[in-house]
Design a protein around this motif. Structure first.
Motif, PDB file in Angstrom:
ATOM      1  N   GLN A   1       8.671   2.657  -9.878  1.00 10.86           N
ATOM      2  CA  GLN A   1       7.562   1.966  -9.262  1.00 10.86           C
ATOM      3  C   GLN A   1       7.601   0.502  -9.673  1.00 10.86           C
ATOM      4  O   GLN A   1       7.880   0.163 -10.815  1.00 10.86           O
ATOM      5  N   PHE A   2       7.318  -0.383  -8.710  1.00  8.85           N
ATOM      6  CA  PHE A   2       7.259  -1.798  -9.041  1.00  8.85           C
ATOM      7  C   PHE A   2       6.095  -2.041  -9.992  1.00  8.85           C
ATOM      8  O   PHE A   2       4.973  -1.598  -9.760  1.00  8.85           O
ATOM      9  N   ALA A   3       6.357  -2.784 -11.069  1.00 12.16           N
ATOM     10  CA  ALA A   3       5.255  -3.220 -11.938  1.00 12.16           C
ATOM     11  C   ALA A   3       4.471  -4.298 -11.210  1.00 12.16           C
ATOM     12  O   ALA A   3       4.996  -4.981 -10.326  1.00 12.16           O
ATOM     13  N   ALA A   4       3.196  -4.463 -11.593  1.00  9.40           N
ATOM     14  CA  ALA A   4       2.323  -5.402 -10.893  1.00  9.40           C
ATOM     15  C   ALA A   4       2.916  -6.802 -10.858  1.00  9.40           C
ATOM     16  O   ALA A   4       2.810  -7.524  -9.873  1.00  9.40           O
ATOM     17  N   GLY A   5       3.571  -7.228 -11.941  1.00 16.56           N
ATOM     18  CA  GLY A   5       4.087  -8.583 -11.991  1.00 16.56           C
ATOM     19  C   GLY A   5       5.444  -8.763 -11.348  1.00 16.56           C
ATOM     20  O   GLY A   5       5.865  -9.894 -11.104  1.00 16.56           O
ATOM     21  N   THR A   6       6.133  -7.665 -11.071  1.00 17.00           N
ATOM     22  CA  THR A   6       7.486  -7.773 -10.534  1.00 17.00           C
ATOM     23  C   THR A   6       7.591  -7.279  -9.097  1.00 17.00           C
ATOM     24  O   THR A   6       8.649  -7.377  -8.508  1.00 17.00           O
ATOM     25  N   ARG A   7       6.510  -6.765  -8.539  1.00 16.38           N
ATOM     26  CA  ARG A   7       6.557  -6.222  -7.189  1.00 16.38           C
ATOM     27  C   ARG A   7       6.949  -7.313  -6.205  1.00 16.38           C
ATOM     28  O   ARG A   7       6.442  -8.438  -6.253  1.00 16.38           O
ATOM     29  N   GLN A   8       7.848  -6.969  -5.297  1.00 19.70           N
ATOM     30  CA  GLN A   8       8.212  -7.909  -4.264  1.00 19.70           C
ATOM     31  C   GLN A   8       7.026  -8.106  -3.330  1.00 19.70           C
ATOM     32  O   GLN A   8       6.262  -7.193  -3.053  1.00 19.70           O
ATOM     33  N   ARG A   9       6.863  -9.336  -2.839  1.00 14.17           N
ATOM     34  CA  ARG A   9       5.701  -9.686  -2.032  1.00 14.17           C
ATOM     35  C   ARG A   9       5.627  -8.789  -0.799  1.00 14.17           C
ATOM     36  O   ARG A   9       6.604  -8.594  -0.096  1.00 14.17           O
ATOM     37  N   PHE A  10       4.446  -8.263  -0.567  1.00 19.01           N
ATOM     38  CA  PHE A  10       4.120  -7.462   0.609  1.00 19.01           C
ATOM     39  C   PHE A  10       4.769  -6.078   0.615  1.00 19.01           C
ATOM     40  O   PHE A  10       4.822  -5.433   1.655  1.00 19.01           O
ATOM     41  N   LEU A  11       5.256  -5.615  -0.530  1.00 16.78           N
ATOM     42  CA  LEU A  11       5.764  -4.256  -0.637  1.00 16.78           C
ATOM     43  C   LEU A  11       4.801  -3.424  -1.470  1.00 16.78           C
ATOM     44  O   LEU A  11       4.205  -3.918  -2.429  1.00 16.78           O
ATOM     45  N   ALA A  12       4.654  -2.151  -1.121  1.00 18.94           N
ATOM     46  CA  ALA A  12       3.815  -1.248  -1.901  1.00 18.94           C
ATOM     47  C   ALA A  12       4.448  -1.011  -3.269  1.00 18.94           C
ATOM     48  O   ALA A  12       5.641  -1.262  -3.482  1.00 18.94           O
TER      49      ALA A  12
ATOM     50  N   ARG B   1      -6.237 -15.740   2.613  1.00 19.45           N
ATOM     51  CA  ARG B   1      -5.282 -16.058   1.544  1.00 19.45           C
ATOM     52  C   ARG B   1      -3.964 -15.309   1.752  1.00 19.45           C
ATOM     53  O   ARG B   1      -2.890 -15.882   1.550  1.00 19.45           O
ATOM     54  N   GLU B   2      -4.067 -14.046   2.137  1.00 22.22           N
ATOM     55  CA  GLU B   2      -2.858 -13.265   2.357  1.00 22.22           C
ATOM     56  C   GLU B   2      -2.070 -13.789   3.567  1.00 22.22           C
ATOM     57  O   GLU B   2      -0.838 -13.797   3.556  1.00 22.22           O
ATOM     58  N   LEU B   3      -2.773 -14.234   4.589  1.00 22.70           N
ATOM     59  CA  LEU B   3      -2.085 -14.820   5.738  1.00 22.70           C
ATOM     60  C   LEU B   3      -1.390 -16.126   5.350  1.00 22.70           C
ATOM     61  O   LEU B   3      -0.284 -16.419   5.834  1.00 22.70           O
ATOM     62  N   ASP B   4      -2.014 -16.893   4.465  1.00 29.13           N
ATOM     63  CA  ASP B   4      -1.353 -18.106   3.955  1.00 29.13           C
ATOM     64  C   ASP B   4      -0.056 -17.740   3.246  1.00 29.13           C
ATOM     65  O   ASP B   4       0.976 -18.406   3.421  1.00 29.13           O
ATOM     66  N   ALA B   5      -0.116 -16.681   2.442  1.00 27.91           N
ATOM     67  CA  ALA B   5       1.084 -16.243   1.720  1.00 27.91           C
ATOM     68  C   ALA B   5       2.146 -15.733   2.691  1.00 27.91           C
ATOM     69  O   ALA B   5       3.343 -15.988   2.516  1.00 27.91           O
ATOM     70  N   LEU B   6       1.723 -15.016   3.723  1.00 29.60           N
ATOM     71  CA  LEU B   6       2.659 -14.521   4.728  1.00 29.60           C
ATOM     72  C   LEU B   6       3.384 -15.680   5.406  1.00 29.60           C
ATOM     73  O   LEU B   6       4.606 -15.640   5.601  1.00 29.60           O
ATOM     74  N   ASN B   7       2.638 -16.716   5.752  1.00 30.36           N
ATOM     75  CA  ASN B   7       3.246 -17.880   6.392  1.00 30.36           C
ATOM     76  C   ASN B   7       4.246 -18.570   5.482  1.00 30.36           C
ATOM     77  O   ASN B   7       5.242 -19.138   5.952  1.00 30.36           O
TER      78      ASN B   7
END
Length: 556
Positions: free
Chosen positions: A182-193, A335-341
């Motif tokens: 499981q991805f740790a909170a600090g290492t999870r790739q952006r937008f992945l569960a 904020r999440e849409l800003d990150a997506l962009n």
């Protein structure tokens, strides 16, 4: 546990909490059990198929005692079936034998804890040995050694969220790829569960006794080329969703995130349900009150069954603690849409699909606050003149002052209480609102906002504390009233899907939670009444309407 802080409340509150907890812990929405697949009737009229089926039968006897030899036999069976497919691409029995043998290869690899992907695997076979390895993948992030690869034909799937089971008949082994760690909170790739459950199709290519496995995304590759023939690629679109729901049980977070939103603040995020593809239009699903992205499983399952939608769309979800006030949740989505962009600047314009409170959040993405119009409704002063701390002023400004999001191209509202819901202001809503515990930052913000706010408008609900989500769904809530005066961005089409409980009594109808007078929008591009209660996003006619709208959008 999380009920303890409320035990000092009245008996009715304790009873309500206990009832909600009981409901939130009911039977799983998807159930997956293991099964032992069988090849079925064998046909020995064609020599290659006779060899293939005999090799498969011999391999089944050695899976536990000699896994390497079993893999060699299964590869021999797949290769023999492929020889027949090379001669006759329409031989369904040859395709069946090929798929079955290849699926068993992955079953043995998993059970025997083998790794042909880091280093080629040599296995014994008739006439020598096979060398098993994988072909380089176009996506450098895909590393099969990081995943458990589970044959889909070994899983029985049941549960109301994952029926019918959507599959595609074709060449290859339909697999579920489950990330081992499981991805740790600090290492999870952006937008992945935190843990990934993806569908994968594996295809075996033989060159003599060398077998290379090609891994395909079944949502992107409708066909595969094997031995000079183009065939449909096998796929199971439902099994990954079902396995993820049954193992992770994300639905259990719905009530907890309603009652204790601050504790689950880190669950507010956009998540992609498949590998990113810049050519596909993002469809972003936004859930409602006391809900989670799991509620979209029936719709995602159905939409993925349509090849037109698979070809044109990629599916995302926005998850958030639903106890937060609506304007704050909308700010989190911005904020999440800003990150997506920022992460995917080449993405295509987005289609938003919002259910219930998620529809209001979606509406705010295409609305204009009119500068500080909302702010002045609360405080009767400009932000600079309002007596709040700089930190809280910054948060309130980000929440109450906004423009339409340029990346949003279309919105679909489902069971959305644009003008509020009576339930939010009756005794049920008042009790529900009173047991939500807002985080300390909202308590501090609420004290300042109350001191600075205007409280003499008799047409709106007086603020006694910082409002939560249920408060901001009441018809006489200040924000609900002002929101319905805000202009929706011109040129952005929006649609309504509304339930009437099957009574056919519109416009006097209700879905049991939201009345028609609250869901109806005069300027909607289309409006569809479906025979459903509040869960119109899971109703077959509601899902069919979303499919229709998406196809129309793709054509344009």
């Amino acid at each position: 546990m999380f009920m303890l802080p409320f035990m000092r409340s009245s008996r009715i509150r304790v009873f309500l909490i206990a009832a909600l907890v009981t409901l939130s812990g009911c039977a799983p929405l998807a159930k997956v059990s293991e099964t032992k697949p069988r090849l079925g009737a064998q046909h020995g009229t064609i020599p290659e198929l006779r060899r293939a089926e005999q090799a498969i039968a011999d391999g089944e006897k050695l899976e536990r005692s000699d896994p390497s030899k079993a893999i060699g036999l299964y590869l021999s069976g797949a290769n023999a079936a492929l020889t027949e497919l090379r001669r006759n691409r329409n031989d369904r029995l040859a395709l069946r034998d090929y798929d079955f043998a290849l699926s068993r290869v992955f079953a043995v690899i998993r059970d025997a804890h083998l790794d042909p992907w880091t280093h080629p695997l040599h296995v014994p076979a008739l006439g020598g040995e096979y060398v098993l390895t994988d072909r380089p993948h176009a996506n450098p992030l895909w590393k099969p050694q990081d995943y458990d690869l589970i044959p889909a034909d070994e899983l029985d799937v049941s549960g109301k969220y994952v029926l019918p089971r959507i599959t595609r008949q074709g060449a290859g082994a339909a697999l579920i790829a489950v990330r081992r760690d499981q991805f740790a909170a600090g290492t999870r790739q952006r937008f992945l569960a935190a843990r990934i459950y993806f569908g994968v199709t594996a295809v075996a290519h033989f060159s003599g006794h060398r077998c290379e496995i090609e891994f395909l995304d079944p949502l992107a590759a409708e066909t595969v080329n094997i031995s000079g023939h183009t065939l449909p690629s096998a796929a199971d679109f439902t099994a990954p969703v079902a396995l993820g729901l049954s193992r992770e049980r994300p639905d259990r977070l719905g009530l907890r995130r309603l009652l204790l939103p601050g504790k689950y603040a880190d669950t507010a995020r956009l998540t992609r349900l498949q590998p990113y593809d810049s050519k596909k239009i993002p469809v972003l699903f936004v859930h409602g009150l006391q809900d989670t992205p799991a509620s979209w499983a029936p719709m995602v399952n159905a939409l993925r069954g349509d090849p037109i939608l698979r070809r044109n769309y990629q599916f995302w979800v926005f998850s958030y603690p639903s106890g937060y006030p609506v304007p704050y949740s909308a700010m989190l989505l911005r904020r999440e849409l800003d990150a997506l962009n920022k992460v995917f600047p080449d993405h295509r314009p987005i289609v938003l699909v919002g259910h219930s409170m998620g529809g209001i959040i979606s509406r705010l993405m295409i609305s204009d606050s009119g500068g500080d119009k909302i702010w002045r409704t609360y405080f009767n002063k400009s932000p600079e003149q309002t007596a709040v701390s700089p930190k809280n002023r910054e948060l309130l400004t980000e929440t109450l002052i906004f423009k339409p999001r340029p990346e949003v191209a279309r919105v679909i509202f489902i069971s959305t209480p644009h003008r509020g819901s009576i339930i939010a202001s009756n005794w049920v809503g008042r009790i529900g609102s009173s047991i939500i515990r807002m985080p300390i930052q909202f308590v501090t913000l609420g004290k300042e906002a109350l001191l600075a706010s205007v409280q003499d408008d008799p047409t709106v609900m007086r603020m006694k504390r910082m409002p939560n989500s249920i408060d901001t769904l009441s018809p006489n809530n200040r924000f609900v009233k002002i929101m319905n005066t805000l202009p929706i961005e011109k040129g952005i089409p929006y649609h309504s899907i509304i339930g009437d409980r099957g009574r056919g009594d519109t416009p006097n109808s209700s879905d049991g939670v939201v009345a028609y007078w609250s869901s109806h929008l005069n300027d909607a591009k289309s409006e569809r009444i479906v025979p459903s209660k509040h869960g119109a996003h899971q109703n077959p006619q509601g899902i069919a309407e979303v499919s229709r709208i998406l196809k129309e959008h793709a054509e344009r």
